[in-house]
Design an enzyme around this catalytic site. Structure first.
Site, PDB file in Angstrom:
ATOM      1  CB  ALA A   1       1.503   3.558   3.636  1.00 53.90           C
TER       2      ALA A   1
ATOM      3  CG  HIS B   1       5.066   3.843 -13.012  1.00 57.17           C
ATOM      4  ND1 HIS B   1       6.288   3.974 -13.618  1.00 57.17           N
ATOM      5  CD2 HIS B   1       5.323   3.789 -11.682  1.00 57.17           C
ATOM      6  CE1 HIS B   1       7.243   3.966 -12.711  1.00 57.17           C
ATOM      7  NE2 HIS B   1       6.684   3.856 -11.529  1.00 57.17           N
TER       8      HIS B   1
END
Length: 267
Positions: A260, A181
């Site tokens: 990240a 998703h």
């Protein structure tokens, strides 16, 4: 090559068919082990006149008879040697883009839209709200959707899930990999058994429009591609909202933390 670390090149799938199997389909023709032969170039082999296909440098790619014959050779413009990882993308674009007939063995929901050629394997389901644009190859027992956008030329292996609000463009996704998703994957290769956390985004275009460069054996190499995303090895997991710079690689078994920013290769 991160996606080839645990498999020989001959077993890498191009449009869900191994490179070796592509070579074996060319009956009566010998193909160099690392060569990709564009289907249209085969018509350039003319018995008694042209027996050898070469690249622009004169390297033999495919030939009839016992050995290449430089005196009976012709340059094959769509064919090339697979040298770097991104050459696999070029081969996939070549094969998937050449497909002209649907082969649908799975289930396509009435509220899905297919604009292009679709090859869909057994047990695979395309759910409501899915939009397929251009040529797409999907393996067996996959779940595609709901509400995702896949555009050519993309190939997806077996037992994959491409889900809610995901966009996949011109990519190769190997078997048992999930992009569940809120993610974008463009001009990229995802290895087997990988999982992209929600919101993982690959960047595939430089602000200056120039070719992408990537590190190979400690040197920065020009890929020759204006669109190039990421190369992800087998069993890679990304944390939610991971952002990946163009041309970066995540090697097999690595992972990222939530939020990240991947500005360098992850090994």
């Amino acid at each position: 090559m991160p996606v080839l670390a645990e498999r020989p090149l001959a077993e890498f799938p191009i449009g869900n068919i191994t490179l070796q199997a592509h070579h074996q389909r060319l009956t009566g023709i010998t193909v160099a082990a690392r060569a990709w032969i564009h289907p249209d170039d085969l018509s350039r082999l003319v018995p008694g006149s042209i027996s050898t296909l070469t690249d622009e440098s004169g390297t033999p790619l495919a030939w009839t008879g016992e050995a290449p014959d430089p005196s009976q050779s012709v340059v094959a413009p769509g064919s090339f040697m697979i040298v770097q990882t991104w050459d696999l993308l070029r081969a996939n674009e070549s094969w998937v883009g050449s497909l002209s007939e649907d082969r649908i063995e799975g289930e396509v929901h009435a509220n899905a839209v297919v604009e292009g050629t679709l090859q869909l394997g057994k047990g695979s389901r395309i759910l409501p709200g899915v939009y397929l644009e251009g040529n797409v190859v999907i393996g067996e027992n996959c779940k595609i959707g709901p509400n995702c956008y896949i555009r050519g030329n993309t190939s997806i292996g077996d037992k994959c899930h491409i889900g809610q609000s995901v966009e996949i463009k011109n990519s190769i996704i190997l078997s048992r990999t999930n992009v569940g998703h809120l993610s974008y994957v463009g001009d990229s290769i995802l290895g087997a058994d990988a999982n992209l956390g929600a919101g993982t985004i690959t960047s595939n275009f430089r602000h200056d429009g120039g070719n992408h460069r990537t590190m190979v054996a400690g040197e920065l190499v020009d890929t020759g591609r204006r669109k190039f995303g990421t190369i992800i090895g087998d069993r890679v997991h990304t944390g939610i909202n991971t952002s990946i710079y163009p041309g970066r690689k995540l090697f097999a078994g690595t992972s990222t933390l939530p939020g990240a920013i991947v500005s360098r290769d992850v090994q």
